[in-house]
Structure formats: C-alpha cells, structure tokens
Write a protein that holds these residues in place. Structure first.
Motif, PDB file in Angstrom:
ATOM      1  N   PHE A  90      41.820 -54.467   9.353  1.00  0.00           N
ATOM      2  CA  PHE A  90      42.878 -54.106  10.281  1.00  0.00           C
ATOM      3  C   PHE A  90      42.510 -54.497  11.712  1.00  0.00           C
ATOM      4  O   PHE A  90      43.387 -54.780  12.524  1.00  0.00           O
ATOM      5  N   GLY A  91      41.215 -54.540  12.009  1.00  0.00           N
ATOM      6  CA  GLY A  91      40.794 -54.975  13.333  1.00  0.00           C
ATOM      7  C   GLY A  91      41.059 -56.442  13.583  1.00  0.00           C
ATOM      8  O   GLY A  91      41.519 -56.834  14.653  1.00  0.00           O
ATOM      9  N   LEU A  92      40.756 -57.298  12.578  1.00  0.00           N
ATOM     10  CA  LEU A  92      40.991 -58.738  12.716  1.00  0.00           C
ATOM     11  C   LEU A  92      42.426 -59.124  12.383  1.00  0.00           C
ATOM     12  O   LEU A  92      42.842 -60.259  12.632  1.00  0.00           O
ATOM     13  N   GLY A  93      43.180 -58.179  11.819  1.00  0.00           N
ATOM     14  CA  GLY A  93      44.511 -58.501  11.322  1.00  0.00           C
ATOM     15  C   GLY A  93      45.466 -59.006  12.373  1.00  0.00           C
ATOM     16  O   GLY A  93      46.312 -59.877  12.096  1.00  0.00           O
ATOM     17  N   SER A  94      45.366 -58.486  13.590  1.00  0.00           N
ATOM     18  CA  SER A  94      46.299 -58.897  14.643  1.00  0.00           C
ATOM     19  C   SER A  94      46.220 -60.402  14.888  1.00  0.00           C
ATOM     20  O   SER A  94      47.237 -61.090  14.959  1.00  0.00           O
ATOM     21  N   LEU A  95      44.999 -60.923  15.007  1.00  0.00           N
ATOM     22  CA  LEU A  95      44.824 -62.362  15.236  1.00  0.00           C
ATOM     23  C   LEU A  95      45.193 -63.164  14.000  1.00  0.00           C
ATOM     24  O   LEU A  95      45.845 -64.219  14.095  1.00  0.00           O
TER      25      LEU A  95
ATOM     26  N   THR B 252      34.978 -58.066   0.595  1.00  0.00           N
ATOM     27  CA  THR B 252      34.819 -57.267  -0.617  1.00  0.00           C
ATOM     28  C   THR B 252      36.176 -57.019  -1.265  1.00  0.00           C
ATOM     29  O   THR B 252      37.220 -57.219  -0.649  1.00  0.00           O
ATOM     30  N   ALA B 253      36.145 -56.542  -2.502  1.00  0.00           N
ATOM     31  CA  ALA B 253      37.398 -56.258  -3.205  1.00  0.00           C
ATOM     32  C   ALA B 253      38.218 -55.213  -2.458  1.00  0.00           C
ATOM     33  O   ALA B 253      39.446 -55.316  -2.372  1.00  0.00           O
ATOM     34  N   GLU B 254      37.555 -54.190  -1.899  1.00  0.00           N
ATOM     35  CA  GLU B 254      38.267 -53.158  -1.140  1.00  0.00           C
ATOM     36  C   GLU B 254      38.973 -53.747   0.064  1.00  0.00           C
ATOM     37  O   GLU B 254      40.135 -53.440   0.352  1.00  0.00           O
ATOM     38  N   ALA B 255      38.253 -54.602   0.790  1.00  0.00           N
ATOM     39  CA  ALA B 255      38.811 -55.157   2.019  1.00  0.00           C
ATOM     40  C   ALA B 255      39.906 -56.177   1.730  1.00  0.00           C
ATOM     41  O   ALA B 255      40.919 -56.232   2.439  1.00  0.00           O
ATOM     42  N   THR B 256      39.728 -57.006   0.700  1.00  0.00           N
ATOM     43  CA  THR B 256      40.770 -57.989   0.400  1.00  0.00           C
ATOM     44  C   THR B 256      42.050 -57.307  -0.088  1.00  0.00           C
ATOM     45  O   THR B 256      43.156 -57.781   0.182  1.00  0.00           O
ATOM     46  N   ALA B 257      41.911 -56.185  -0.779  1.00  0.00           N
ATOM     47  CA  ALA B 257      43.109 -55.432  -1.184  1.00  0.00           C
ATOM     48  C   ALA B 257      43.871 -54.963   0.048  1.00  0.00           C
ATOM     49  O   ALA B 257      45.107 -55.010   0.087  1.00  0.00           O
TER      50      ALA B 257
ATOM     51  N   ALA C   7      43.816 -56.466   2.941  1.00  0.00           N
ATOM     52  CA  ALA C   7      44.372 -57.663   3.584  1.00  0.00           C
ATOM     53  C   ALA C   7      45.704 -58.060   2.960  1.00  0.00           C
ATOM     54  O   ALA C   7      46.646 -58.436   3.670  1.00  0.00           O
ATOM     55  N   THR C   8      45.810 -57.985   1.648  1.00  0.00           N
ATOM     56  CA  THR C   8      47.057 -58.391   1.000  1.00  0.00           C
ATOM     57  C   THR C   8      48.207 -57.443   1.348  1.00  0.00           C
ATOM     58  O   THR C   8      49.363 -57.844   1.339  1.00  0.00           O
TER      59      THR C   8
ATOM     60  N   ILE D   8      48.889 -56.365   4.207  1.00  0.00           N
ATOM     61  CA  ILE D   8      49.465 -56.766   5.496  1.00  0.00           C
ATOM     62  C   ILE D   8      49.829 -58.253   5.506  1.00  0.00           C
ATOM     63  O   ILE D   8      49.991 -58.858   6.559  1.00  0.00           O
ATOM     64  N   GLY D   9      49.958 -58.826   4.290  1.00  0.00           N
ATOM     65  CA  GLY D   9      50.487 -60.176   4.172  1.00  0.00           C
ATOM     66  C   GLY D   9      49.501 -61.298   4.412  1.00  0.00           C
ATOM     67  O   GLY D   9      49.913 -62.422   4.726  1.00  0.00           O
ATOM     68  N   LEU D  10      48.198 -61.046   4.223  1.00  0.00           N
ATOM     69  CA  LEU D  10      47.204 -62.091   4.456  1.00  0.00           C
ATOM     70  C   LEU D  10      46.639 -62.596   3.125  1.00  0.00           C
ATOM     71  O   LEU D  10      46.240 -61.794   2.275  1.00  0.00           O
ATOM     72  N   PRO D  11      46.587 -63.915   2.928  1.00  0.00           N
ATOM     73  CA  PRO D  11      45.921 -64.452   1.737  1.00  0.00           C
ATOM     74  C   PRO D  11      44.437 -64.087   1.795  1.00  0.00           C
ATOM     75  O   PRO D  11      43.792 -64.251   2.829  1.00  0.00           O
ATOM     76  N   ALA D  12      43.913 -63.585   0.694  1.00  0.00           N
ATOM     77  CA  ALA D  12      42.545 -63.077   0.723  1.00  0.00           C
ATOM     78  C   ALA D  12      41.820 -63.398  -0.575  1.00  0.00           C
ATOM     79  O   ALA D  12      42.408 -63.393  -1.654  1.00  0.00           O
ATOM     80  N   MET D  13      40.514 -63.653  -0.440  1.00  0.00           N
ATOM     81  CA  MET D  13      39.656 -63.980  -1.577  1.00  0.00           C
ATOM     82  C   MET D  13      38.517 -62.966  -1.634  1.00  0.00           C
ATOM     83  O   MET D  13      37.906 -62.640  -0.615  1.00  0.00           O
ATOM     84  N   THR D  14      38.236 -62.464  -2.828  1.00  0.00           N
ATOM     85  CA  THR D  14      37.121 -61.536  -3.008  1.00  0.00           C
ATOM     86  C   THR D  14      35.832 -62.321  -3.192  1.00  0.00           C
ATOM     87  O   THR D  14      35.719 -63.131  -4.112  1.00  0.00           O
ATOM     88  N   THR D  15      34.868 -62.090  -2.299  1.00  0.00           N
ATOM     89  CA  THR D  15      33.580 -62.767  -2.400  1.00  0.00           C
ATOM     90  C   THR D  15      32.476 -61.825  -2.846  1.00  0.00           C
ATOM     91  O   THR D  15      31.339 -62.248  -3.042  1.00  0.00           O
ATOM     92  N   SER D  16      32.789 -60.544  -2.995  1.00  0.00           N
ATOM     93  CA  SER D  16      31.843 -59.579  -3.555  1.00  0.00           C
ATOM     94  C   SER D  16      32.622 -58.454  -4.207  1.00  0.00           C
ATOM     95  O   SER D  16      33.514 -57.873  -3.590  1.00  0.00           O
TER      96      SER D  16
END
Length: 377
Positions: free
Chosen positions: A15-20, A36-41, A43-44, A46-54
């Motif tokens: 949510f901190g980086l989401g604005s940019l 992480t899976a928690e963070a990418t969930a 991200a999606t 708020i409409g951001l394409p996201a990949m789980t790397t851990s």
C-alpha cells in the motif's frame, strides 16, 4: 517504461508503493510487482499485476532460517535490529531466483524497492539497471544505508555477484512532507495517496456523525490473538467520551468488537474514505495509518507498539498534529485525557489541517515518473 516494483514482505509495503505503481499504470507505463504471497494478494486487490516470488509468510520469514530450522525472536530489544535485518536478507535470498528469471524475461527499465526489499539493488548491479528506493517510514534504519544483519545473511549472494556490500540506490523517493522529513540524504519528494483495500461505500462513511467521530485501529495485521487487546483497551477507555467509536480492523477482529459498548461500527473500513469525517484517530504508530490521517487533516493519538517508531511518533507530537503516549503510558485515564485534549483544543486540529495542505502541495506521482524516466537515459 517498464517498472518493476519490489515492495517488501508486508501488505503495508504494497500500500505504501501502491500510489506510484497505480499512477504508472494509469499513465501508460507497464508495471509488475513481486513479493510474498501475502503481499501479492494485497497488490491484486488494488489492481496491480503481481508475481509471487516467495511462498513464505511474514511469520515464517521471521521464525525460520533458510534451512527451515526454527528461530527464536529475541527477548532483548538490543538484538532485534540484527534479527529483523537477517529476515530482510532471507527474503531477498529466497526471492532472488524467481525475480532474476522475471527480470531476464521481461527486461524492466527501472527497479523500485521498498525499504525492506534488497533483491532490487542486487539485480540492479547484475543487470546494469537503475534502482530506486521508495521510502515509507521515519525510522533511520529504513531510510539510510542498509539494515544491520542484511549483508551477513546475504553474504553467499553478494560473493556470487562479486559484491562486498549492498549497492547504493540511484534515487530515494520520500512521501513525507518537508516539515516532518528526517534529515538525511537528498530525496525526491512525492505526494502519496492511499491505495488501501476498499469495501463497498456506505453513506455513513462519508457523512459526519451526530456526535464527534473517533476511529481506532491497530493496523491491517491485527488478528484475534494479536492487536485485539490494544483495541479492547482503547474501546473501554474512550467509550465514556460521548463519541462515535469506529474500529478499523480485519473483519474477524471487528466481529469480536461490534457489541462492545460505544462501538458504532467495527470491521474492515477504508481509512481514506472514513477519516475525512473523523475528529480523531487513535492508532499503533503504523506509518501508512499516520500518513493517511495527515493527508485527511485529522489529529492523532498514537500509542507505539514498537520502540522503533517511538521517535517518529514523538516528532509528530512536536508538530502538534498528535499526542504520543510512551510505551506503558496508555492507562485508561491517560488515554481518555489525551483524547479529550485532541478533541477540544483547536491547536491540534489547525496543525493537522496545515499538514494536509503541505502534503497537497507536494509533487504528484506523474512528476516523479518523469524523474524515473530520466534515470533510463
């Protein structure tokens, strides 16, 4: 431009980086976020394409080493900075392979890392890419240099890349207005806007109540076993103030508090929608929570739950936008007295409105995107 965001392990980092990141997409740039899976969930949502790397959770990263052996969280606060830095290093280590593959295939132009994400500078050195640090907090370790313990944890990865330390970032983006920005290296300021998870808007959220409205929160990581005691303490202390109490918490926590005396609503509440109708927010010193309140021009009663955030919370208090209670100082009487001061003395409301005006005048994300484009020249 192709922008690759690596926010860090927590939802609040996203949510901190989401604005940019959202602004970049809206303005025609390509964006991918990895975490992480928690963070990418998050991200999606708020409409951001996201990949789980851990696939490891924040708790697993904190309590197990690379081999899966259990780790004990230190009881001595002096040992915590290195312990936390080791965790940030482990996150970078387990994420490095999948992130490297995506960089190889996608070929981004700029890497944007949160203050707890160290995969970015490693891959920037490997691929010759510019790397930007997106600052999110006021704590010195999150703003200057490298967290203690990170390089020790990442020694095998650093050696493999021929590096003796974490490389420097090419630019730091800072979402703090100048009046509360810690002194340090030059930064690119940016106006931050909340991109938290939403829920359907209800009329009461955007309408001032018949009584003064006070919002209570212990952050998005509160659970029925973590953070709920703080919320119960706050509800009990403030219920006698003749105010509307709104408890912003995950729904499973809110369900346990809805019937408490004085509570008008409890559950997942979008702070950016509700705060403009509030007269006060009481919270745990979460940076995204505090910044959302600053943007809304709402006075704050801060009860830090982590000593790392005490100095920053005290600095907000020195600007009259908040009252900060020291650890252990949050007795019911003290909480009620501080809340009453913030609700009745006009000094604090005026200071909060002035801070909101200062934030509104900061450079918009679209301006910062032009700066990032310059790094690719």
């Amino acid at each position: 431009m192709k922008l690759f965001f690596m926010p860090g392990p927590a939802k609040s980092n996203v949510f901190g980086l989401g604005s940019l990141a959202v602004a970049a997409r809206v303005n025609g740039h390509d964006v991918i976020l990895a975490s992480t899976a928690e963070a990418t969930a998050a991200a999606t949502t708020i409409g951001l394409p996201a990949m789980t790397t851990s696939g490891l959770s924040l708790t697993q990263l904190m309590t197990t080493d690379r081999a899966g052996n259990p780790l004990r969280i230190p009881t001595d606060e002096a040992d915590l900075p290195i312990f936390v830095g080791n965790m940030f290093g482990r996150l970078a280590a387990v994420s490095l392979g999948p992130t490297r593959e995506l960089v190889t295939r996608w070929r981004p132009d700029v890497l944007v890392s949160g203050p707890h994400a160290y995969t970015g500078p490693l891959l920037a050195a490997e691929f010759g890419l510019p790397c930007v640090r997106h600052l999110l907090t006021g704590t010195p370790a999150d703003r200057e240099g490298t967290h203690p313990g990170v390089e020790d944890e990442l020694r095998p990865e650093l050696d493999a890349l021929g590096l003796d330390r974490i490389p420097n970032f090419d630019l730091a983006i800072d979402i703090f207005p100048a009046s509360i920005r810690p002194v340090g290296r030059p930064v690119q300021p940016m106006r931050w806007t909340p991109t938290n998870e939403q829920r359907p808007v209800e009329p009461w959220m955007v309408t001032p109540g018949q009584r003064r409205r006070v919002l209570l929160t212990a952050g998005s990581l509160a659970t029925p076993t973590h953070g709920i005691d703080l919320l119960r303490t706050l509800v009990a202390a403030l219920a006698g103030l003749d105010v509307e109490l709104i408890v912003a918490a995950p729904d499973q926590v809110g369900a346990l508090l809805r019937e408490e005396p004085g509570v008008t609503d409890a559950g997942w509440v979008p702070l950016d929608m509700v705060l403009p109708t509030c007269d006060l927010i009481v919270h745990h010193a979460g940076t995204m929570t505090a910044l959302t309140a600053l943007q809304a021009g709402v006075p704050q009663l801060i009860i830090p739950q982590d000593r790392r955030f005490v100095d920053w919370a005290n600095m907000l208090a020195s600007k009259d936008v908040a009252i900060t209670l020291p650890p252990g100082g949050d007795t019911p009487d003290t909480l009620a007295r501080a809340a009453r001061v913030l609700l009745t003395e006009p000094l604090h409301a005026a200071a909060a409105r002035a801070m909101a005006d200062e934030i509104a005048a900061m450079p918009l994300p679209v301006t910062v995107l032009d700066v990032l484009k310059g790094l690719t020249a």
